[in-house]
Design an enzyme around this catalytic site. Sequence first.
Site, PDB file in Angstrom:
ATOM      1  CB  CYS A 181      -1.004  -0.032   1.147  1.00 14.16           C
ATOM      2  SG  CYS A 181      -2.449   0.966   0.774  1.00 14.16           S
TER       3      CYS A 181
ATOM      4  CG  HIS B 254      -3.782  -3.350   3.123  1.00 11.50           C
ATOM      5  ND1 HIS B 254      -2.844  -2.846   3.973  1.00 11.50           N
ATOM      6  CD2 HIS B 254      -4.257  -2.294   2.412  1.00 11.50           C
ATOM      7  CE1 HIS B 254      -2.755  -1.542   3.814  1.00 11.50           C
ATOM      8  NE2 HIS B 254      -3.600  -1.190   2.852  1.00 11.50           N
TER       9      HIS B 254
ATOM     10  CD  GLU C  86      -1.592  -5.725   5.615  1.00 13.63           C
ATOM     11  OE1 GLU C  86      -1.288  -5.903   4.432  1.00 13.63           O
ATOM     12  OE2 GLU C  86      -2.413  -4.852   5.982  1.00 13.63           O
TER      13      GLU C  86
HETATM   14  N1  LIG Z   1      -1.902   6.763   2.480  1.00 10.15           N
HETATM   15  C1  LIG Z   1      -1.778   6.118   1.208  1.00 10.15           C
HETATM   16  C2  LIG Z   1      -1.537   4.638   1.423  1.00 10.15           C
HETATM   17  C3  LIG Z   1      -2.750   3.979   1.989  1.00 10.15           C
HETATM   18  C4  LIG Z   1      -2.457   2.867   2.956  1.00 10.15           C
HETATM   19  O1  LIG Z   1      -1.326   2.440   3.171  1.00 10.15           O
HETATM   20  N2  LIG Z   1      -3.522   2.453   3.601  1.00 10.15           N
HETATM   21  C5  LIG Z   1      -3.398   1.606   4.741  1.00 10.15           C
HETATM   22  C6  LIG Z   1      -4.658   1.623   5.517  1.00 10.15           C
HETATM   23  C7  LIG Z   1      -4.550   2.577   6.641  1.00 10.15           C
HETATM   24  C8  LIG Z   1      -4.990   1.927   7.929  1.00 10.15           C
HETATM   25  O2  LIG Z   1      -4.361   0.959   8.369  1.00 10.15           O
HETATM   26  O3  LIG Z   1      -5.996   2.401   8.474  1.00 10.15           O
HETATM   27  C9  LIG Z   1      -3.041   6.282   0.364  1.00 10.15           C
HETATM   28  O4  LIG Z   1      -4.071   6.679   0.919  1.00 10.15           O
HETATM   29  O5  LIG Z   1      -2.981   5.979  -0.843  1.00 10.15           O
END
Ligand SMILES: N[C@@H](CCC(=O)NCCCC(=O)O)C(=O)O
Length: 253
Positions: free
Chosen positions: A112, A220, A222
Site C-alpha cells: 500500500c 493488503h 497482511e
Molecule cells: N496513504 C496512502 C496509502 C494507503 C495505505 O497504506 N492504507 C493503509 C490503511 C490505513 C490503515 O491501516 O488504516 C493512500 O491513501 O494511498
Amino acid sequence: MPKPIIAIPADIREFDGTVWHAAQNQYVRAALKVADVMSFIIPAFEEGNDTDALLDRVDGLLVSGSATNVHPSLYGAEAKESDGPFDPARDATTLPLIRRALERGIPLLAICRGIQELNVALGGTLATEIHEQPGIWDHRKPADVERDVAFSIRQDVIIAEGSCIARYLGAGKIKVNSLHRQAISKTAPGLQVEAVAEDGTIEAVSVIGARGFAVGVQWHPEYWAETDKPSRTLFEAFGEAVRTYASARALTA
Ligand SMILES: N[C@@H](CCC(=O)NCCCC(=O)O)C(=O)O
C-alpha cells in the site's frame, strides 16, 4: 538455521501525549505467522539512521501501509494541504532502505503506502485523490466501519501473464482489499506493472532485474494472510525468499 529477521520501518504516531515509532500488528503478525520470520521495527528518523548498518542485520524488508502519504516534494510535486497527513521521518527512513535493499538483493515486500514509496524511491510519481479522476473507482478505506469490514476482500485485480507475482498467484483475476486514496501515476523506470484494477489503477509492481523477491502491492495481503489464499501465498513466497537470502548470507558470514 535461526528464524530470519526482517525490517519493518515504523510510522511516527502521536498518542497518550507523546510520540511513538509504531508498526501495526497486522504486518508483524503476518510476517511471523505466515512468512515465519521475525521483525525488527525500524525507528523513523529524518537523520541518523545508518541504512547499511540496519540492512546488515536483516534478511528482508517489509514496507507497510499507513494512513499518511509520501510527501509530494519527493516526486517533484507541490504539496497541498489535502495531500496530507505526512510522515517525513518515515519517508526519510524508507526510501533509502528500499533503494539499498534492492542494490543488495535483500527481499522486499512493499504494501500500500509501501508500493507508493517503492515507486517514488525509483523515480516515479503518485496521483492523489484518485477517486476524483473520471472513471476511477473510490479505492478509499470505507469510513465508520469495523476494521475487518474496512479490510474486506472486495475488489478484483487482474494479474498479468508472465508477471513475477503470476508465478505465485497465477495470472488473471483475484479478489483483494483496497484502502487507498493515492496510486502510482508515472511508473518508475525500474518497475514492471504486475496487476491492475479494471479502472486502470496500478495494483502491483515488481522490480525489473531484481536480484531477489522485490514486489509491491497496493492491496493488503497482511490483513487476511492466515485465511485468504492469495494473501497467504504472497507472504509465504516472501518468507521463502527471506530464508534463501538468510542462508546465503550465513555462508558468507
Ligand atoms: N496513504 C496512502 C496509502 C494507503 C495505505 O497504506 N492504507 C493503509 C490503511 C490505513 C490503515 O491501516 O488504516 C493512500 O491513501 O494511498
